[in-house]
Design a protein around this motif. Structure first.
Motif, mmCIF file in Angstrom:
data_model
loop_
_atom_site.group_PDB
_atom_site.id
_atom_site.type_symbol
_atom_site.label_atom_id
_atom_site.label_comp_id
_atom_site.label_asym_id
_atom_site.label_seq_id
_atom_site.Cartn_x
_atom_site.Cartn_y
_atom_site.Cartn_z
ATOM 1 N N ILE A 203 0.842 -1.188 0.000
ATOM 2 C CA ILE A 203 0.000 0.000 0.000
ATOM 3 C C ILE A 203 0.882 1.245 0.000
ATOM 4 O O ILE A 203 1.763 1.378 0.856
ATOM 5 N N PRO A 204 0.670 2.181 -0.928
ATOM 6 C CA PRO A 204 1.502 3.387 -0.997
ATOM 7 C C PRO A 204 1.346 4.277 0.234
ATOM 8 O O PRO A 204 0.269 4.370 0.832
ATOM 9 N N ILE A 205 2.457 4.916 0.599
ATOM 10 C CA ILE A 205 2.497 5.829 1.739
ATOM 11 C C ILE A 205 2.519 7.270 1.232
ATOM 12 O O ILE A 205 3.316 7.620 0.357
ATOM 13 N N GLU A 206 1.664 8.091 1.791
ATOM 14 C CA GLU A 206 1.686 9.526 1.486
ATOM 15 C C GLU A 206 2.713 10.234 2.358
ATOM 16 O O GLU A 206 3.486 11.068 1.889
ATOM 17 N N GLU A 207 2.727 9.877 3.654
ATOM 18 C CA GLU A 207 3.697 10.447 4.591
ATOM 19 C C GLU A 207 3.741 9.580 5.833
ATOM 20 O O GLU A 207 2.894 8.693 6.026
ATOM 21 N N GLU A 208 4.722 9.812 6.690
ATOM 22 C CA GLU A 208 4.803 9.066 7.940
ATOM 23 C C GLU A 208 5.488 9.901 9.005
ATOM 24 O O GLU A 208 6.239 10.837 8.715
ATOM 25 N N ASP A 209 5.212 9.573 10.268
ATOM 26 C CA ASP A 209 5.925 10.157 11.393
ATOM 27 C C ASP A 209 6.352 9.016 12.301
ATOM 28 O O ASP A 209 6.336 7.852 11.890
ATOM 29 N N GLU A 210 6.710 9.302 13.521
ATOM 30 C CA GLU A 210 7.233 8.257 14.403
ATOM 31 C C GLU A 210 6.194 7.196 14.751
ATOM 32 O O GLU A 210 6.539 6.047 15.011
ATOM 33 N N GLN A 211 4.916 7.571 14.767
ATOM 34 C CA GLN A 211 3.884 6.649 15.217
ATOM 35 C C GLN A 211 2.927 6.195 14.129
ATOM 36 O O GLN A 211 2.301 5.144 14.259
ATOM 37 N N LYS A 221 -8.463 8.064 -1.248
ATOM 38 C CA LYS A 221 -8.619 8.690 0.059
ATOM 39 C C LYS A 221 -7.443 8.319 0.953
ATOM 40 O O LYS A 221 -6.824 7.264 0.797
ATOM 41 N N LEU A 222 -7.134 9.205 1.892
ATOM 42 C CA LEU A 222 -6.024 8.971 2.811
ATOM 43 C C LEU A 222 -6.558 8.433 4.137
ATOM 44 O O LEU A 222 -7.654 8.783 4.573
ATOM 45 N N ILE A 223 -5.774 7.576 4.764
ATOM 46 C CA ILE A 223 -6.145 7.049 6.069
ATOM 47 C C ILE A 223 -4.886 6.957 6.924
ATOM 48 O O ILE A 223 -3.816 6.574 6.443
ATOM 49 N N LYS A 224 -5.026 7.342 8.191
ATOM 50 C CA LYS A 224 -3.897 7.319 9.112
ATOM 51 C C LYS A 224 -3.854 5.968 9.804
ATOM 52 O O LYS A 224 -4.845 5.497 10.361
ATOM 53 N N LEU A 225 -2.686 5.344 9.776
ATOM 54 C CA LEU A 225 -2.544 3.975 10.252
ATOM 55 C C LEU A 225 -1.419 3.911 11.270
ATOM 56 O O LEU A 225 -0.284 4.275 10.988
ATOM 57 N N LYS A 226 -1.759 3.456 12.479
ATOM 58 C CA LYS A 226 -0.757 3.355 13.536
ATOM 59 C C LYS A 226 0.228 2.244 13.217
ATOM 60 O O LYS A 226 -0.145 1.157 12.793
ATOM 61 N N LYS A 227 1.508 2.515 13.423
ATOM 62 C CA LYS A 227 2.530 1.509 13.176
ATOM 63 C C LYS A 227 2.411 0.371 14.185
ATOM 64 O O LYS A 227 2.297 0.617 15.393
ATOM 65 N N ASP A 228 2.400 -0.877 13.692
ATOM 66 C CA ASP A 228 2.342 -2.035 14.592
ATOM 67 C C ASP A 228 2.963 -3.238 13.889
ATOM 68 O O ASP A 228 3.535 -3.119 12.805
ATOM 69 N N ASN A 229 2.822 -4.389 14.513
ATOM 70 C CA ASN A 229 3.484 -5.590 14.002
ATOM 71 C C ASN A 229 2.814 -6.194 12.776
ATOM 72 O O ASN A 229 3.331 -7.137 12.192
ATOM 73 N N ASP A 230 1.632 -5.665 12.396
ATOM 74 C CA ASP A 230 0.949 -6.194 11.222
ATOM 75 C C ASP A 230 1.489 -5.627 9.920
ATOM 76 O O ASP A 230 1.190 -6.147 8.845
ATOM 77 N N ILE A 231 2.250 -4.533 10.004
ATOM 78 C CA ILE A 231 2.715 -3.854 8.803
ATOM 79 C C ILE A 231 4.202 -3.540 8.930
ATOM 80 O O ILE A 231 4.755 -3.478 10.027
ATOM 81 N N SER A 232 4.833 -3.357 7.783
ATOM 82 C CA SER A 232 6.247 -3.010 7.764
ATOM 83 C C SER A 232 6.526 -2.250 6.487
ATOM 84 O O SER A 232 5.710 -2.241 5.557
ATOM 85 N N ILE A 233 7.672 -1.606 6.430
ATOM 86 C CA ILE A 233 8.090 -0.988 5.186
ATOM 87 C C ILE A 233 8.411 -2.087 4.175
ATOM 88 O O ILE A 233 9.064 -3.082 4.495
ATOM 89 N N PHE A 234 7.944 -1.904 2.941
ATOM 90 C CA PHE A 234 8.166 -2.878 1.881
ATOM 91 C C PHE A 234 9.521 -2.637 1.210
ATOM 92 O O PHE A 234 9.892 -1.494 0.936
ATOM 93 N N PRO A 235 10.266 -3.734 0.896
ATOM 94 C CA PRO A 235 10.007 -5.114 1.290
ATOM 95 C C PRO A 235 10.656 -5.435 2.629
ATOM 96 O O PRO A 235 11.621 -4.792 3.027
ATOM 97 N N VAL A 236 10.123 -6.447 3.290
ATOM 98 C CA VAL A 236 10.753 -6.951 4.503
ATOM 99 C C VAL A 236 11.991 -7.750 4.107
ATOM 100 O O VAL A 236 11.959 -8.522 3.145
#
Length: 383
Positions: A203-211, A221-236
């Motif tokens: 999924i493309p990222i528009e922007e990110e911060d620490e959380q 549409k944009l959606i804010k997603l909290k960083k957690d163990n279900d997602i990672s920067i591609f590729p792992v």
């Protein structure tokens, strides 16, 4: 062919790598795109394809004469003819269009949602090709006669998809996707907003911060997603512990031919696992057997286990006719395997299972015809 394939990986796939690298993603994907039928490099796909080529691609999928039922009713010749006519072969143009999937969708053999089976109440729908995740890039090659279906090329297959499951985009926006930073889903069936994403979804990222990541949904549409163990920067970065954790999390999930119910068959289990790590493996087990370095082929029991003793776990595959198994490494004096399987031997499983080759009496060495790996060998990595 297989001698040349093995030489290719010895000379190219494993060449000029640092010792830290386990999978050469770029070389592996390039090989898949250029050598495996149905796979495609979507980033560099042309804006036009000759009409005769498109016609051959569509006509390649013949109607299986063993199909006798449509939606559990006997199929008659006029129904078959209507299905074939809806492919709209006379309306083919050279122009290609581009788009993304809006949601988890099914890719079909023919432009219809009807279930095609060999017998009544058959669990296997022969019209079902594969599940495709949200925000997957696709090439729109053609439109059905009724205007309700698109014939598409994905990174792993071709087939028909309902037009309402796609959003059309410009060529420039399509190309931009490939150079945009993305997250990847590393756990199965993650809900984001109103959509379900399977493992390996990007999924493309528009922007990110620490959380948080701010991601772009398929509807823009944009959606804010909290960083957690279900997602990672591609590729792992590939790690067998990550692979093991993922496969263990899927144990006992239902076996699902073609992913029609949102789960997996044997080859999609392998494909989804390695999508997390950026590898675009082909979709079916026969094609997957043509990728990687062959480390054993039609040998005896002793040589089978010698090959596994030297193999990297979780990126090594055992191939049977119509089936692929992930090798999970040594467990004391035994060997672990993972696979999504309907029936194995005389036992009906219908789920994702973890087994021991020896103590579970699989007799696997007599059924397998090849072992392959997409990881560099231990000797290559540690010499």
């Amino acid at each position: 062919m297989f001698i040349n394939l093995k030489n290719f990986f010895i000379l190219i796939f494993f060449a000029n790598l640092s010792y830290a690298e386990i999978i050469d993603i770029s070389s592996l994907n390039h090989y898949i795109y250029t050598h495996i039928e149905y796979s495609a490099d979507l980033e560099h796909f042309p804006t036009n394809t000759e009409k005769d080529i498109k016609k051959r691609l569509i006509e390649k999928e013949l109607f299986d004469p063993k199909i006798k039922f449509i939606d559990n009713q006997p199929i008659i010749s006029t129904i078959i003819e209507n299905l074939l006519q809806n492919r709209n072969l006379s309306g083919i143009t050279a122009v290609n269009n581009f788009g993304f999937t809006k949601k988890r969708s099914n890719i079909k053999m023919f432009p219809t949602n009807a279930t095609l089976t060999y017998k009544p109440d058959d669990k296997i729908d022969r019209n079902q090709y594969s599940l495709i995740e949200p925000f997957e890039p696709v090439i729109i090659l053609h439109t059905s006669k009724d205007g309700e279906w698109f014939f598409i090329q994905t990174f792993f297959t071709r087939g028909w998809i309902n037009k309402n499951d796609l959003t059309n985009v410009s060529y420039d926006n399509f190309r931009r996707y490939f150079n945009t930073k993305k997250i990847v889903i590393v756990r199965d069936r993650v809900k984001i907003g109103d959509l379900i994403f399977g493992a390996g979804s990007r999924i493309p990222i528009e922007e990110e911060d620490e959380q948080y990541y701010t991601i772009i949904k398929p509807d823009s549409k944009l959606i804010k997603l909290k960083k957690d163990n279900d997602i990672s920067i591609f590729p792992v970065v590939y790690n067998y512990e990550i692979a093991k954790k993922f496969l263990d999390s899927l144990l006992d999930q239902p076996y699902d031919w073609g992913g029609k119910k949102g789960y997996r068959d044997c080859s999609s289990l392998v494909m989804d696992l390695f999508r997390i790590f950026g590898v675009d493996l082909p979709r079916n087990s026969k094609q997957q057997a043509e990728v990687g370095e062959i480390i054993w082929e039609r040998g005896d029991k002793k040589s089978f286990f010698i090959a596994l003793d030297k193999a990297e776990p979780f990126c090594t595959f055992i191939h049977m006719k119509g089936h692929i198994i992930i090798y999970g490494g040594k467990d004391k004096d035994d060997y672990l395997i993972y696979h999504a399987v309907e029936r194995f031997g005389n036992i009906l499983y219908n789920k994702v299972v973890k087994q021991h080759i020896i103590s579970d009496n699989t007799n696997l060495w007599s059924k397998a015809y090849r072992i392959t790996t997409i990881c560099r060998s231990k000797e290559k990595r540690y010499d």
